[in-house]
Write a protein that holds these residues in place. Structure first.
Motif, short mmCIF file in Angstrom:
data_model
loop_
_atom_site.label_atom_id
_atom_site.label_comp_id
_atom_site.label_asym_id
_atom_site.label_seq_id
_atom_site.Cartn_x
_atom_site.Cartn_y
_atom_site.Cartn_z
N MET A 15 -10.10 -8.72 14.17
CA MET A 15 -9.36 -9.96 14.39
C MET A 15 -8.55 -9.91 15.68
O MET A 15 -8.48 -10.88 16.43
CB MET A 15 -8.41 -10.23 13.21
N ALA A 16 -7.95 -8.76 15.97
CA ALA A 16 -7.09 -8.65 17.15
C ALA A 16 -7.90 -8.67 18.43
O ALA A 16 -7.48 -9.27 19.44
CB ALA A 16 -6.25 -7.38 17.08
N GLY A 17 -9.09 -8.03 18.40
CA GLY A 17 -9.91 -7.97 19.60
C GLY A 17 -9.14 -7.38 20.76
O GLY A 17 -8.49 -6.34 20.63
N THR A 18 -9.15 -8.05 21.87
CA THR A 18 -8.41 -7.60 23.05
C THR A 18 -7.16 -8.45 23.28
O THR A 18 -6.57 -8.43 24.36
CB THR A 18 -9.31 -7.67 24.29
N SER A 19 -6.74 -9.18 22.24
CA SER A 19 -5.63 -10.12 22.40
C SER A 19 -4.28 -9.42 22.50
O SER A 19 -3.31 -9.99 22.99
CB SER A 19 -5.59 -11.09 21.22
N GLY A 20 -4.20 -8.19 21.98
CA GLY A 20 -2.92 -7.49 21.97
C GLY A 20 -2.00 -7.94 20.86
O GLY A 20 -0.84 -7.50 20.78
N ARG A 21 -2.48 -8.81 19.97
CA ARG A 21 -1.64 -9.26 18.86
C ARG A 21 -1.36 -8.09 17.91
O ARG A 21 -2.18 -7.20 17.74
CB ARG A 21 -2.32 -10.40 18.11
N GLY A 22 -0.21 -8.17 17.23
CA GLY A 22 0.18 -7.10 16.34
C GLY A 22 0.58 -7.60 14.97
O GLY A 22 0.84 -8.80 14.77
N ALA A 23 0.60 -6.68 14.00
CA ALA A 23 1.02 -6.99 12.64
C ALA A 23 1.28 -5.69 11.90
O ALA A 23 0.66 -4.65 12.19
CB ALA A 23 -0.03 -7.81 11.91
N THR A 24 2.18 -5.76 10.95
CA THR A 24 2.39 -4.66 10.01
C THR A 24 1.68 -5.02 8.72
O THR A 24 1.98 -6.05 8.11
CB THR A 24 3.89 -4.45 9.74
N LEU A 25 0.72 -4.19 8.33
CA LEU A 25 -0.12 -4.47 7.17
C LEU A 25 0.23 -3.51 6.04
O LEU A 25 0.32 -2.29 6.24
CB LEU A 25 -1.59 -4.30 7.54
N THR A 26 0.39 -4.06 4.85
CA THR A 26 0.64 -3.26 3.65
C THR A 26 -0.40 -3.61 2.61
O THR A 26 -0.59 -4.79 2.28
CB THR A 26 2.04 -3.51 3.08
N LEU A 27 -1.09 -2.59 2.12
CA LEU A 27 -2.07 -2.76 1.05
C LEU A 27 -1.49 -2.25 -0.25
O LEU A 27 -1.15 -1.06 -0.36
CB LEU A 27 -3.35 -1.99 1.39
N GLU A 28 -1.33 -3.14 -1.21
CA GLU A 28 -0.97 -2.72 -2.57
C GLU A 28 -2.26 -2.49 -3.32
O GLU A 28 -2.94 -3.43 -3.73
CB GLU A 28 -0.13 -3.79 -3.27
N LYS A 29 -2.62 -1.21 -3.51
CA LYS A 29 -3.94 -0.84 -4.03
C LYS A 29 -3.87 -0.72 -5.55
O LYS A 29 -3.47 0.31 -6.10
CB LYS A 29 -4.41 0.48 -3.39
N ASN A 30 -4.31 -1.79 -6.23
CA ASN A 30 -4.30 -1.82 -7.69
C ASN A 30 -5.67 -1.53 -8.29
O ASN A 30 -5.77 -1.18 -9.47
CB ASN A 30 -3.84 -3.20 -8.17
N LEU A 31 -6.73 -1.71 -7.50
CA LEU A 31 -8.10 -1.49 -7.98
C LEU A 31 -8.54 -0.07 -7.67
O LEU A 31 -8.30 0.42 -6.56
CB LEU A 31 -9.07 -2.48 -7.33
N PRO A 32 -9.20 0.60 -8.60
CA PRO A 32 -9.71 1.95 -8.30
C PRO A 32 -10.73 1.89 -7.18
O PRO A 32 -11.61 1.02 -7.18
CB PRO A 32 -10.34 2.39 -9.62
N PRO A 33 -10.65 2.79 -6.21
CA PRO A 33 -11.57 2.74 -5.07
C PRO A 33 -12.97 3.19 -5.46
O PRO A 33 -13.15 3.93 -6.43
CB PRO A 33 -10.94 3.70 -4.06
#
Length: 277
Positions: free
Chosen positions: A77-95
């Motif tokens: 999604m970011a590509g070369t745009s330099g956009r940033g985000a803090t991502l948090t995954l709440e992992k409730n499903l068994p991998p």
């Protein structure tokens, strides 16, 4: 600070017919896919750079290397745009349990970042570069999935499904499951009629298959035990494995029967992951 929260629901293959294999090695599927009410959660917050953390009961099992589909989706999604985000995954499903956890997480990340950054989603080819299940997980609605996962047709008119999910928490390597199937390909799903009553749908579903169930059970006999336990809960209408395993599902006539079955399975098998779908 802008925050976007996105659900990554469990993907359930009610049917999974493997009809052949392409010259490049990808298998051809014919599958009816629905999404459960239980899932992971992705939170995306605006900020400099891309950062990631995993929480929840299965957070410790989330890879932090280049195989992490959340980070791969964010990079796409970011590509070369330099956009940033803090991502948090709440992992409730068994991998790695046949319910599309990683693909659902990637799809939820794409949707969340598209909202956060006000930009369009990647095209189908880019989605497939993340994994064959990512396109269907972008929808969160019932789909008839064909090809390697790229040929999707929305499905309407399905009755409410009261589902229990159960996995014995054993590893089932997907490549090994498919390898055990090679050469034993079957017919596509039978035509899907209009279902005037919920039981008509269950009867039709019983004429379908998951072609990976046999190979997966041979690799992990615990799946057989899970299917046996589901089928012997009161009022179970149908039990089948989802995806390449090891998660199995049982279908029930109403919410009360579903809740009773989930309590029974959890009590008798405390080491399993059991959830109402």
């Amino acid at each position: 600070m802008t925050t976007i929260e996105t659900l990554a629901p469990a993907k359930i293959n009610l049917t999974l017919h493997v009809t052949g294999r392409r010259p490049d090695g990808y298998h051809l599927l014919d599958s009816l896919v629905v999404f459960a009410g239980v899932g992971d959660h992705i939170t995306a917050r605006s900020g400099p750079g891309l950062s990631f953390m995993a929480t929840g009961p299965f957070g410790g099992a989330v890879p932090m290397d280049g195989s992490n589909l959340v980070l791969r989706a964010a990079d796409l999604m970011a590509g070369t745009s330099g956009r940033g985000a803090t991502l948090t995954l709440e992992k409730n499903l068994p991998p790695a349990s046949g319910i599309g956890g990683g693909s659902a997480d990637a799809a939820a990340t794409l949707r969340g970042l598209a909202d956060l950054w006000h930009q369009p989603l990647p095209d189908r080819e880019a989605l497939l570069s993340l994994g064959a299940d990512v396109p269907v997980c972008m929808t969160n609605t019932p789909q008839h999935m064909r090809g390697i996962g790229e040929d999707l047709t929305p499905v309407t008119g399905l009755p409410p499904l009261f589902m229990v999910l159960a996995t014995p928490r054993v590893p089932v390597p997907t490549p090994q499951v498919f390898a055990a199937l090679d050469g034993a390909f079957g017919a596509p799903m039978p035509p899907r009629p209009v279902f005037p009553r919920p039981y008509d749908f269950i009867e039709w579903l019983a004429t379908c298959r998951n072609d990976l169930e046999g190979p997966a059970c041979a690799l992990a006999p615990e799946i057989d035990d899970t299917l046996f336990a589901l089928r012997h809960t009161p009022d179970c209408l149908l039990a089948r494995m989802s995806g390449s395993g090891a998660t199995c599902f049982g279908l029930y006539p109403d919410a009360e029967a579903r809740e009773r079955a989930a309590r029974m399975l959890s009590s008798e098998n405390p080491d399993w992951w059991v959830a109402e779908g």
